[in-house]
Design a protein around this motif. Sequence first.
Motif, PDB file in Angstrom:
ATOM      1  N   GLY A  34     -12.491   5.791   2.605  1.00 46.39           N
ATOM      2  CA  GLY A  34     -12.540   4.881   1.468  1.00 46.39           C
ATOM      3  C   GLY A  34     -11.429   5.075   0.461  1.00 46.39           C
ATOM      4  N   SER A  35     -10.628   6.139   0.581  1.00 49.99           N
ATOM      5  CA  SER A  35      -9.530   6.346  -0.365  1.00 49.99           C
ATOM      6  C   SER A  35      -8.417   5.335  -0.090  1.00 49.99           C
ATOM      7  CB  SER A  35      -8.993   7.772  -0.252  1.00 49.99           C
ATOM      8  OG  SER A  35      -8.415   7.993   1.025  1.00 49.99           O
ATOM      9  N   ARG A  36      -7.670   5.005  -1.133  1.00 54.20           N
ATOM     10  CA  ARG A  36      -6.574   4.032  -1.032  1.00 54.20           C
ATOM     11  C   ARG A  36      -5.308   4.642  -1.601  1.00 54.20           C
ATOM     12  NH1 ARG A  36     -10.737  -0.104  -3.704  1.00 54.20           N
ATOM     13  NH2 ARG A  36     -11.330   1.942  -4.502  1.00 54.20           N
ATOM     14  N   LEU A  37      -4.223   4.552  -0.839  1.00 50.73           N
ATOM     15  CA  LEU A  37      -2.970   5.212  -1.213  1.00 50.73           C
ATOM     16  C   LEU A  37      -1.817   4.219  -1.185  1.00 50.73           C
ATOM     17  CD1 LEU A  37      -1.415   7.915  -1.752  1.00 50.73           C
ATOM     18  CD2 LEU A  37      -1.078   8.059   0.729  1.00 50.73           C
ATOM     19  N   TRP A  38      -1.071   4.193  -2.288  1.00 50.99           N
ATOM     20  CA  TRP A  38       0.117   3.335  -2.341  1.00 50.99           C
ATOM     21  C   TRP A  38       1.253   3.979  -1.561  1.00 50.99           C
ATOM     22  CZ3 TRP A  38      -0.487  -1.361  -3.880  1.00 50.99           C
ATOM     23  CH2 TRP A  38      -1.362  -1.696  -4.916  1.00 50.99           C
ATOM     24  N   GLN A  39       1.933   3.154  -0.746  1.00 50.92           N
ATOM     25  CA  GLN A  39       3.120   3.610  -0.030  1.00 50.92           C
ATOM     26  C   GLN A  39       4.185   2.528  -0.070  1.00 50.92           C
ATOM     27  OE1 GLN A  39       1.719   4.929   3.923  1.00 50.92           O
ATOM     28  NE2 GLN A  39       1.856   7.035   3.148  1.00 50.92           N
ATOM     29  N   PHE A  40       5.432   2.999   0.036  1.00 46.68           N
ATOM     30  CA  PHE A  40       6.566   2.079   0.006  1.00 46.68           C
ATOM     31  C   PHE A  40       7.384   2.296   1.273  1.00 46.68           C
ATOM     32  CE2 PHE A  40      11.168   1.785  -1.432  1.00 46.68           C
ATOM     33  CZ  PHE A  40      11.254   0.401  -1.239  1.00 46.68           C
ATOM     34  N   LYS A  41       7.591   1.195   2.028  1.00 53.34           N
ATOM     35  CA  LYS A  41       8.383   1.250   3.252  1.00 53.34           C
ATOM     36  C   LYS A  41       9.786   0.749   2.961  1.00 53.34           C
ATOM     37  CE  LYS A  41       7.491  -1.702   6.569  1.00 53.34           C
ATOM     38  NZ  LYS A  41       6.799  -2.351   7.719  1.00 53.34           N
ATOM     39  N   TYR A  42      10.780   1.520   3.401  1.00 52.43           N
ATOM     40  CA  TYR A  42      12.170   1.133   3.136  1.00 52.43           C
ATOM     41  C   TYR A  42      13.045   1.616   4.288  1.00 52.43           C
ATOM     42  CZ  TYR A  42      12.695   6.058   1.789  1.00 52.43           C
ATOM     43  OH  TYR A  42      12.717   7.421   1.798  1.00 52.43           O
ATOM     44  N   ARG A  43      14.278   1.132   4.297  1.00 56.19           N
ATOM     45  CA  ARG A  43      15.243   1.556   5.307  1.00 56.19           C
ATOM     46  C   ARG A  43      16.471   2.116   4.593  1.00 56.19           C
ATOM     47  NH1 ARG A  43      14.075  -0.172  10.437  1.00 56.19           N
ATOM     48  NH2 ARG A  43      16.188   0.357  11.125  1.00 56.19           N
ATOM     49  N   ILE A  44      16.956   3.248   5.098  1.00 51.51           N
ATOM     50  CA  ILE A  44      18.181   3.837   4.563  1.00 51.51           C
ATOM     51  C   ILE A  44      18.925   4.502   5.707  1.00 51.51           C
ATOM     52  CG2 ILE A  44      17.118   6.052   3.920  1.00 51.51           C
ATOM     53  CD1 ILE A  44      18.923   5.933   1.360  1.00 51.51           C
ATOM     54  N   ALA A  45      20.227   4.280   5.747  1.00 52.08           N
ATOM     55  CA  ALA A  45      21.069   4.800   6.828  1.00 52.08           C
ATOM     56  C   ALA A  45      20.526   4.383   8.189  1.00 52.08           C
ATOM     57  CB  ALA A  45      21.174   6.316   6.742  1.00 52.08           C
ATOM     58  N   GLY A  46      19.990   3.156   8.240  1.00 56.03           N
ATOM     59  CA  GLY A  46      19.500   2.607   9.493  1.00 56.03           C
ATOM     60  C   GLY A  46      18.159   3.132   9.939  1.00 56.03           C
ATOM     61  N   LYS A  47      17.508   3.966   9.134  1.00 54.68           N
ATOM     62  CA  LYS A  47      16.225   4.530   9.522  1.00 54.68           C
ATOM     63  C   LYS A  47      15.116   4.022   8.605  1.00 54.68           C
ATOM     64  CE  LYS A  47      18.054   8.873  11.397  1.00 54.68           C
ATOM     65  NZ  LYS A  47      18.011  10.349  11.289  1.00 54.68           N
ATOM     66  N   GLU A  48      13.960   3.713   9.221  1.00 60.75           N
ATOM     67  CA  GLU A  48      12.807   3.290   8.429  1.00 60.75           C
ATOM     68  C   GLU A  48      12.062   4.521   7.926  1.00 60.75           C
ATOM     69  OE1 GLU A  48       8.783   1.349   9.749  1.00 60.75           O
ATOM     70  OE2 GLU A  48      10.315  -0.241   9.589  1.00 60.75           O
ATOM     71  N   LYS A  49      11.716   4.521   6.629  1.00 61.77           N
ATOM     72  CA  LYS A  49      11.050   5.676   6.039  1.00 61.77           C
ATOM     73  C   LYS A  49       9.921   5.219   5.127  1.00 61.77           C
ATOM     74  CE  LYS A  49      13.389   9.400   5.330  1.00 61.77           C
ATOM     75  NZ  LYS A  49      14.252  10.450   4.781  1.00 61.77           N
ATOM     76  N   LEU A  50       9.031   6.157   4.786  1.00 60.98           N
ATOM     77  CA  LEU A  50       7.908   5.878   3.896  1.00 60.98           C
ATOM     78  C   LEU A  50       7.956   6.808   2.693  1.00 60.98           C
ATOM     79  CD1 LEU A  50       4.861   5.449   6.315  1.00 60.98           C
ATOM     80  CD2 LEU A  50       5.976   3.658   4.962  1.00 60.98           C
ATOM     81  N   LEU A  51       7.607   6.254   1.525  1.00 63.85           N
ATOM     82  CA  LEU A  51       7.497   7.035   0.304  1.00 63.85           C
ATOM     83  C   LEU A  51       6.073   6.908  -0.221  1.00 63.85           C
ATOM     84  CD1 LEU A  51       8.777   8.629  -2.093  1.00 63.85           C
ATOM     85  CD2 LEU A  51       9.204   6.403  -3.167  1.00 63.85           C
ATOM     86  N   SER A  52       5.367   8.025  -0.349  1.00 60.23           N
ATOM     87  CA  SER A  52       4.025   7.994  -0.933  1.00 60.23           C
ATOM     88  C   SER A  52       4.156   7.912  -2.447  1.00 60.23           C
ATOM     89  CB  SER A  52       3.237   9.250  -0.542  1.00 60.23           C
ATOM     90  OG  SER A  52       2.963   9.229   0.842  1.00 60.23           O
ATOM     91  N   ILE A  53       3.479   6.940  -3.040  1.00 62.99           N
ATOM     92  CA  ILE A  53       3.607   6.699  -4.479  1.00 62.99           C
ATOM     93  C   ILE A  53       2.440   7.276  -5.253  1.00 62.99           C
ATOM     94  CG2 ILE A  53       3.566   4.847  -6.208  1.00 62.99           C
ATOM     95  CD1 ILE A  53       5.367   3.241  -4.392  1.00 62.99           C
ATOM     96  N   GLY A  54       1.230   7.197  -4.713  1.00 62.11           N
ATOM     97  CA  GLY A  54       0.089   7.749  -5.413  1.00 62.11           C
ATOM     98  C   GLY A  54      -1.190   7.046  -5.034  1.00 62.11           C
ATOM     99  N   PRO A  55      -2.342   7.619  -5.365  1.00 61.99           N
ATOM    100  CA  PRO A  55      -3.637   7.025  -5.017  1.00 61.99           C
ATOM    101  C   PRO A  55      -4.023   5.913  -5.993  1.00 61.99           C
ATOM    102  CG  PRO A  55      -3.984   9.086  -6.172  1.00 61.99           C
ATOM    103  CD  PRO A  55      -2.503   8.940  -6.012  1.00 61.99           C
ATOM    104  N   TYR A  56      -4.809   4.985  -5.495  1.00 64.53           N
ATOM    105  CA  TYR A  56      -5.384   3.932  -6.342  1.00 64.53           C
ATOM    106  C   TYR A  56      -6.849   4.296  -6.586  1.00 64.53           C
ATOM    107  CZ  TYR A  56      -6.995  -0.663  -7.914  1.00 64.53           C
ATOM    108  OH  TYR A  56      -7.522  -1.694  -8.659  1.00 64.53           O
ATOM    109  N   PRO A  57      -7.395   4.171  -7.787  1.00 68.72           N
ATOM    110  CA  PRO A  57      -6.860   3.477  -8.969  1.00 68.72           C
ATOM    111  C   PRO A  57      -6.110   4.379  -9.941  1.00 68.72           C
ATOM    112  CG  PRO A  57      -9.153   3.970  -9.319  1.00 68.72           C
ATOM    113  CD  PRO A  57      -8.830   4.498  -7.962  1.00 68.72           C
TER     114      PRO A  57
END
Length: 382
Positions: A34-57
């Motif tokens: 039931g936990s919810r976590l913000w993440q950001f998907k991005y590409r840098i130097a041709g590679k796809e990566k994820l950044l964890s931003i923090g839990p909601y709320p």
Amino acid sequence: MPLSDAAIRRLKPREKQYKVSDFDGLFVLVRPNGSRLWQFKYRIAGKEKLLSIGPYPETSLTQARAMRDAARSMVARGIDPSEAKQKQKRQNLLQDRLTFAVQAREYLTKIRQEGRAEMTMRKLEWLLAMAIEDLGDRPIADIAAPAVLRCLRKVESRGTHETARRLRSTIGTVFRFGVASGLATNDPTYALRDALVRPKAKPRAAITEPDELGKLMRAIAGYNGQTVTKIALELLALLVPRPGELRQARWTEFDLASAVWSIPAERMKMRRPHRVPLPGRALALLKDLKALTGHTEFLLPSLVSVKRMMSENTLNTALRRLGYDAEEMTAHGCRASFSTLANESGLWNPDAIERAIAHVEANDVRRAYARGEHWEERMRMP
């Protein structure tokens, strides 16, 4: 379609985790618990990566979008936000270690692992507690000589000049430890060498006249206090250890059959094992003592608890009861009495006398050649 707070609150957990997108790479990850976590998907130097931003709320939708936008800006400048976040974590951890208090505790851990005596550790912990009170939460690299001096002046203002000087030395060891660890740049106590009041050297009171020493021994023989204390006083005079070495003595260190007391290195001031020959009178005293305390670990247990050693004040208090004040005789003074009278007698090799009181030759060259215990000669000493 962009997310809303209402939509996020309606998200229900499933058997497997799943993602619900916002926009520009931001999404919320819903976990089976039931936990919810913000993440950001991005590409840098041709590679796809994820950044964890923090839990909601805890991290709101507005905050998550702002953090996503900051990360996108970093990507646009060629900076990997995940690596930047990890770097900041490392810097924060390093910053936590930079305080004087943390360095002091790490230094204490180091010297404890080196086998310092427990009495030494307690003294260092006591001294550093005074320093931590004033300097503990400050980054060690930012502490300058005036700040240390203010701490020392507080101690000095109580008239405890020797304690202030020892505190300066102890604080200096922490700074030098910090320099070696790369967390401090210098030792500010070096500039304070002449800033404190220099106490007058005062040797411990000791009886050095043969007749007076004889009177002391007769007084000890007539001591009407605790029998264990009486025996301790006589052993102190016969074997001339440092009082702490006698108080901390364990029965396992004594070989009565061979008439030897073997003190381990960790309990000696100079961190060298020391053997003491036991004359006949000492053996008789030890046999009497064994009937009283042989069931305990310590030769001289505390009256409060057999699991603790005799108090450091007991022997000096006993001397006061015998009528000897602090200006006449101290427990530690037995060593000076022995050394003075043995040297003045001209009967014994000075090196044998020094070995008897476990002194270490200060001259490096001379020490390299003076390794013997002078055991045979020490066994003949009265």
